[in-house]
Each structure stands twice: as structure tokens, then as C-alpha cells.
Design a protein around this motif. Sequence first.
Motif, PDB file in Angstrom:
ATOM      1  N   ALA A  18      46.409  33.777  39.083  1.00  0.00           N
ATOM      2  CA  ALA A  18      46.023  33.461  40.509  1.00  0.00           C
ATOM      3  C   ALA A  18      43.671  33.544  40.163  1.00  0.00           C
ATOM      4  O   ALA A  18      42.871  33.906  39.949  1.00  0.00           O
ATOM      5  CB  ALA A  18      45.564  33.711  41.862  1.00  0.00           C
ATOM      6  N   PRO A  19      43.971  32.518  38.754  1.00  0.00           N
ATOM      7  CA  PRO A  19      42.602  32.116  38.481  1.00  0.00           C
ATOM      8  C   PRO A  19      41.670  31.549  39.060  1.00  0.00           C
ATOM      9  O   PRO A  19      41.275  31.699  38.753  1.00  0.00           O
ATOM     10  CB  PRO A  19      43.229  31.295  37.005  1.00  0.00           C
ATOM     11  CG  PRO A  19      44.636  30.946  37.304  1.00  0.00           C
ATOM     12  CD  PRO A  19      45.450  31.441  38.404  1.00  0.00           C
ATOM     13  N   ASP A  20      42.133  30.761  40.162  1.00  0.00           N
ATOM     14  CA  ASP A  20      41.466  29.877  41.036  1.00  0.00           C
ATOM     15  C   ASP A  20      40.464  30.958  41.761  1.00  0.00           C
ATOM     16  O   ASP A  20      39.178  30.284  42.150  1.00  0.00           O
ATOM     17  CB  ASP A  20      42.138  29.058  42.131  1.00  0.00           C
ATOM     18  CG  ASP A  20      42.556  27.593  41.001  1.00  0.00           C
ATOM     19  OD1 ASP A  20      42.091  27.509  39.822  1.00  0.00           O
ATOM     20  OD2 ASP A  20      43.481  27.053  41.314  1.00  0.00           O
ATOM     21  N   ILE A  21      41.733  31.741  42.396  1.00  0.00           N
ATOM     22  CA  ILE A  21      40.547  33.028  43.098  1.00  0.00           C
ATOM     23  C   ILE A  21      40.116  33.690  42.523  1.00  0.00           C
ATOM     24  O   ILE A  21      38.949  34.483  42.893  1.00  0.00           O
ATOM     25  CB  ILE A  21      41.853  33.183  43.783  1.00  0.00           C
ATOM     26  CG1 ILE A  21      43.036  33.414  44.654  1.00  0.00           C
ATOM     27  CG2 ILE A  21      41.461  35.405  44.413  1.00  0.00           C
ATOM     28  CD1 ILE A  21      43.884  34.382  45.494  1.00  0.00           C
ATOM     29  N   LEU A  22      40.240  34.426  41.094  1.00  0.00           N
ATOM     30  CA  LEU A  22      38.877  34.970  39.988  1.00  0.00           C
ATOM     31  C   LEU A  22      37.358  33.934  39.557  1.00  0.00           C
ATOM     32  O   LEU A  22      36.956  34.628  40.004  1.00  0.00           O
ATOM     33  CB  LEU A  22      39.685  35.150  38.807  1.00  0.00           C
ATOM     34  CG  LEU A  22      38.616  35.683  38.099  1.00  0.00           C
ATOM     35  CD1 LEU A  22      38.611  37.563  38.274  1.00  0.00           C
ATOM     36  CD2 LEU A  22      39.607  35.787  36.043  1.00  0.00           C
ATOM     37  N   VAL A  35      37.382  40.767  43.365  1.00  0.00           N
ATOM     38  CA  VAL A  35      38.553  41.073  43.005  1.00  0.00           C
ATOM     39  C   VAL A  35      38.088  42.370  42.209  1.00  0.00           C
ATOM     40  O   VAL A  35      39.007  43.373  42.602  1.00  0.00           O
ATOM     41  CB  VAL A  35      39.152  39.629  41.959  1.00  0.00           C
ATOM     42  CG1 VAL A  35      40.077  39.916  40.948  1.00  0.00           C
ATOM     43  CG2 VAL A  35      39.646  38.287  42.535  1.00  0.00           C
ATOM     44  N   PRO A  61      35.053  36.420  42.212  1.00  0.00           N
ATOM     45  CA  PRO A  61      35.368  37.633  41.215  1.00  0.00           C
ATOM     46  C   PRO A  61      34.432  38.714  41.444  1.00  0.00           C
ATOM     47  O   PRO A  61      35.586  40.212  41.514  1.00  0.00           O
ATOM     48  CB  PRO A  61      34.514  37.192  39.842  1.00  0.00           C
ATOM     49  CG  PRO A  61      33.178  36.268  40.221  1.00  0.00           C
ATOM     50  CD  PRO A  61      34.197  35.358  41.476  1.00  0.00           C
ATOM     51  N   SER A 114      38.546  45.501  44.404  1.00  0.00           N
ATOM     52  CA  SER A 114      39.928  46.043  45.600  1.00  0.00           C
ATOM     53  C   SER A 114      40.452  46.728  44.194  1.00  0.00           C
ATOM     54  O   SER A 114      40.916  47.621  44.563  1.00  0.00           O
ATOM     55  CB  SER A 114      40.797  44.121  45.249  1.00  0.00           C
ATOM     56  OG  SER A 114      40.938  43.522  43.935  1.00  0.00           O
ATOM     57  N   ALA A 136      42.486  44.063  38.339  1.00  0.00           N
ATOM     58  CA  ALA A 136      42.393  43.312  38.948  1.00  0.00           C
ATOM     59  C   ALA A 136      42.018  41.708  38.669  1.00  0.00           C
ATOM     60  O   ALA A 136      42.871  41.133  38.939  1.00  0.00           O
ATOM     61  CB  ALA A 136      41.031  43.736  40.284  1.00  0.00           C
ATOM     62  N   ILE A 137      40.770  42.465  37.461  1.00  0.00           N
ATOM     63  CA  ILE A 137      40.590  41.162  36.845  1.00  0.00           C
ATOM     64  C   ILE A 137      42.238  40.223  36.039  1.00  0.00           C
ATOM     65  O   ILE A 137      41.941  39.169  36.306  1.00  0.00           O
ATOM     66  CB  ILE A 137      39.273  41.308  36.104  1.00  0.00           C
ATOM     67  CG1 ILE A 137      38.168  41.313  36.819  1.00  0.00           C
ATOM     68  CG2 ILE A 137      38.857  39.766  35.320  1.00  0.00           C
ATOM     69  CD1 ILE A 137      37.106  41.143  36.541  1.00  0.00           C
ATOM     70  N   LEU A 151      44.590  40.885  36.366  1.00  0.00           N
ATOM     71  CA  LEU A 151      45.886  40.556  37.292  1.00  0.00           C
ATOM     72  C   LEU A 151      46.018  38.491  37.662  1.00  0.00           C
ATOM     73  O   LEU A 151      45.748  38.046  37.772  1.00  0.00           O
ATOM     74  CB  LEU A 151      46.169  41.280  38.211  1.00  0.00           C
ATOM     75  CG  LEU A 151      47.041  42.854  37.456  1.00  0.00           C
ATOM     76  CD1 LEU A 151      47.409  43.354  39.351  1.00  0.00           C
ATOM     77  CD2 LEU A 151      48.459  41.992  37.483  1.00  0.00           C
ATOM     78  N   ALA A 152      44.441  39.365  37.845  1.00  0.00           N
ATOM     79  CA  ALA A 152      43.460  37.279  38.917  1.00  0.00           C
ATOM     80  C   ALA A 152      43.476  36.766  37.973  1.00  0.00           C
ATOM     81  O   ALA A 152      43.903  35.644  38.107  1.00  0.00           O
ATOM     82  CB  ALA A 152      42.713  37.498  39.497  1.00  0.00           C
TER      83      ALA A 152
END
Length: 673
Positions: A112-116, A123, A120, A126, A104-105, A107-108
Motif C-alpha cells: 500500500a504505497p499510497d497509505i505509506l 504506519v 508514514p 503500528s 511495517a514500512i 509492508l506498506a
Amino acid sequence: MIANDIRAGCLMLAGGFCALAIAFLANMGHGEAAIGIVEIVRALRSGESNLMMDVIGGFRLPRAVMGVLAGSALAVSGALMQGVLRNPMVSPSILGISSGSFLAIVLAAILAPDILAAMPIPVAVSGGALAVTAVYMMSGNIRATPLRILLSGLIVSMTISGFTGALLMIFEAEARYLISWSAGSLRQNGWANVQIAAPWIVACLAAAIITSRSFDIAALGEDTAAGLGQKRGPVMAASIILVLVMTGAAVAATGPIGFVGLVAPHLVKLAGVRRNVFLLPASALWGSALLLLADTMTYMLGTLTSAPPVGAITAAVGAPWLLWLVMRRGPGAGMNGQASFGFGRTAHVPPAVLFCILLLLAGVTLLAGIVFAGASPLSFSQTIDGLFGTGSNLARRIIRDLRMPRIASALLAGGGLALAGALFQSAVRNPLADSSIVGVSGGATAGILLVVALFPTASPFAIACGALAGGIVAAASVYGLAWRTHLTPTYLILIGISVSALCGAIVQILVMQTRFNSNPMIWLIGGLYGANWNTVLVLAPTLVAGLACAMLVAARLELISLGDLTARSLGTAIAPVRLAAGVTGVAIAAVCVSQTGPVGYVGLLGPHLARFLCGHSLRLLLPTSVLVGAILLGLADIAARVVIAPAELPAGSVIALIGAPYLIYLIRRSMRA
């Protein structure tokens, strides 16, 4: 008895505090340059801003604190899972939770680096939840046998690791920094990670210890817990949530670190501690001490840029520990139960019709691989002209030197892996067994990387020899250790998991300590990148000889499938037959892996699909598995070259993408059969 438990608990708590203090100070003193304890204390007391204080306060102290937090989280997670699942050999890494969190990390980080950066921990949680769900679906339910849960966790981890490796290879630029972090690292630049992870881990640790009595009751079993007025379901759900959050927080800060959750609780239990009010905090202390000592060893074994990852050290210690647990406890200590799965009815297509259809599909796959799979699609007429030598020189070279050997290699390797999987499944009476279970894939991967690390310009032949040697050594170790148990299937599988984990630790160390000319993920995932006619010349006789040997033991293997007692009563020598089937499967799988890398799932799916088509007779199943496996890997290789052309996916990832959902479907269907 309660007094003894209290005494043992107090002793382990006191010993844990002492061990943690020693490990903490040793970790603080080791790094690129050794610093004495007196100097560390003096710098911390003075609080002056200088180089010494910058090193201690900005790097070593947050590293040590993160080690305490991550070690505590992983150890308590392992203790909770072992107690509630009543399975002494589970941990977050073995059940795929750590791998899921890391996927998951990754992929993020790519999508989606901003979401990570913003959240964190959610993420990572999940991803771990997804892994737990997959294990639950594969094993059936929370009351599944320990062996079934272990195998399901192993397959989920293998699948997730394959996807993660493919992402790290395809998006090398976006995720380059994650490759060094994929084996676990406590190296912290500042307090940012500690500040993010600490509230989550501390809150979960406190909740686990406060509610420890509920976990004690749940560990007694569903009926006993109900008799004491407790519903086991809510307690199970609470424990899973705590494990997911603690593991996710640890992975988000340190990367996936395995085996701490297995070793630390068992160290405490060896002293006689059973009540969770003592077991959980003592496990936290010993887990922290173990992780800090492992991190200290990384600095003793290398420099800042070449030190082995801490995850490799914990795996190198934890894999022998798991092996010791297997040999000490054995199948009779909670690891028994039905190891096999039933997959309901079969189609029972007439053999002559079935073979004709499969041969036709294999021919179509071969032709499709020549026509469509490549950066420059050829028309059917161009393909025919090229095959018969009447086309252009370019078309002839593309077809004869590039596409034909590659698709032929895919068909042969797929057939060989499926044949080896059918032999392993029959020998150990478990349809979740394949070459990875007995260590062939892990040993072959370690052999490949060892050859490439020692000889960066090694020829393909040398790399293949390294893979073959590694696979044979790993499998020989598994069978040698299991021989005194008469190759009992449960022992064989659990020892195979242990040896595979040890091979994984070797791979992690080689990946992190060696400067490769290309991305090492290429050798970790598997594919047909460098296939040529030499590959065909190696695989073809191996498949023919392997199928002939397999057919010789097929009749006796069918007797063993009826059960050991029945087979003995019919005069079958069980151990020699299992050994013959295993040696044949190991040889076939090792040669295939030496040419293609560790392509997963073909050895699992091929025999299942074949069994559905032709039934359970091994004399029909073995050649059918060869054809089905050939078609599977052939189609996967075509898809790998077409989906993101002109770039290329690893064939192993394509197989996993198809195989994981199908395998879950098969096992879910077996629950209803």
C-alpha cells in the motif's frame, strides 16, 4: 544529594549543547566535498540561490536537522524505557521496536504505497506496537526479569528481521530502494521528511520532559509508587506510547538506527544524573551529537555511493558499549533473577515408540521432499522408478541430483541446529538460547559476506569456510570474555548479544559497501538454495560426530541443570562441562550455518518439542531433538518451495512463521505452569 544531581544535570546539559554544536558544524561541513564553516555561514546569510546554497539548504541542513530530531527521539526513548522498566540494557533497537517499525514500512511500501506516502508515522508506530506486544507476550509481563525481557526482545528482533529480509528479497523490484535504507541513513533530499517527523518528535519530547516527575516515581517500583499515590500502570502506558511515536517517527524518516538509545542515556548517567528533568533533555542533546558524529564518520570513511550506513557506525560503537556495560555491571546489578523457563508437563511417550514414530515421520518428509517439492511434481511411481534407476533420464536427474540432496541436507541441517540448540540451552540453563545467542549465526553471516565481498566468484566451499571461520571466531570471543565468570549463564547470554550486535554492524557495512552479483539478502536469511551431495557429505559426519560428543557430556550437563551449587557438591567441574558442551554446539552450528545460512528458530523449537515428547533427560532429549529438528526444517523447506511455486520462499522465514507463534504459546504456558 539533590544539589549534586542538579549540578551534574547542569554540567551535562551545558556539555551536551557544546557537543551538539560541534557535531552539527562538523556534519554540515562534510559530504561529497568538504565545505568550510565560514562558507556555510556566508551562504546561509546571503540567501542567494546558487549551487552552494542548493547543497547546504537542500541537503546538508535538512540532514543535520533530521539527525538532531532522530538522535533526540531515540535517546529519550531509551532513557524512558530504561527508567520505567528498571532495566539498564534496553533500548528501542534491542527490544525490537525499530525493527517492527521498519517491517511495517516495508509492508506498506510493497502492498500500500499510497497509505505509506499519506501517513508514514502511523504506519511505523503500528509496527513498533506489534513488536512491543510480542515482547510483552514472550516475557510474560512488565515485571519480568531484565534478562527475560532482553531475550524476548532479541528473539522478536530476529524474527522481524527475518521477515523483513524475506520481503526485501522476494519483492526486490518494489522495495529495492529500501535495502540501502534498512541500515539507517540521514541523507535527506529536501525538507519533506523533517516537516513530517518534527511535529511528532517535538511534541513527544516536550510531553516527556513536562511529565518527567511521574517517570521518576514510576522508576522507584510499583510498591513505592503506590505509596506515593501514583498508579504505575498509566505512567507505563504513557511512556510506551511516547517511545512508540518517537521511535516510529525516527524510523520513518531515517530507517532503523540502533544503540543511540542505549549509549546516550548511559553517558549522562555516568555523570551522576538521575532525575528525569535533567536526564531526558541531556540525553536528547548527547543522542543528537552522537548520531551526527556517526553520520559525519560515514562521509569520512567513504564516498556518497560507498559510505557505510550510519546505523552500522552506531552499532559498531554501541555493541562494545553494551559489552562494557555487561562486564562492568554484571549479573549482580539488576540482571539476576530466574533465567530459565518452565514449560509445564511433558507427554512422556515411551522412547521406543517415540523414536519409531519420529523416524517414520522423517522418512515421510524425505519422500515428500522428493515427490512434491519442485517446479515439476512427480508421481509416486515416477519417483520410485527414478530412485531405482529405471525411470527416464530427466526424472533420474531431478531426483538424484536436485531433490534428494536438497531434502537430505534440510534433514541433516535441521537435526544439527536442533542438537546445537539443545546443548546451548542445557549449558546456559535457558530454553531461549540457541546459536544466535552465542554469536555463531551472526559471525557466520559476516564470514559469508566477507568472502563474497573479497572474492565475488568464490566457490561454495570457500563461502562455507568463511561462514565456519566467522561463526567460530564470534563464539570463541563470547566464551573467552565469559570465561573469567566461570561461564555464568547470564554473562554468557549478554556477552553473546553484544558480539552478535557487533557482527550485525559488520554485515551492514559489507552489504552497503559491496556490489554483490546477486541480492545479499540471500545470505542474510538462510535456505537450502544451493544444496547438493557435497553439502550432505559435510553435514552427515558433522551430525554423527556432534551427537556422539554430546552424549558424552549429557550426564554431567544433567547435573548442572540442577543448579551450580548442587552440581559442585556432587563433584562436577561446571566451567569445563559448559565449555565442552558449548564447543560442541558451536562446531555443529557453525558447520550447519556454513551450508544453509543463518536459519533461525530450529535450534529454539526443536529442543522444546523434543522436551515435550520425551521429558528432560538429556540422554533422550539430544537424539529426539535431532529427529524433531530434521523434520521441522525438512517440512519448512518443502513448504518454501511449494507455497509460491515456481518462486521460492526462504526456509528460515517459513520456520519463523511457524516458530514465533508457537514460541509465544510455549512461554505463555510457562507462566501458568
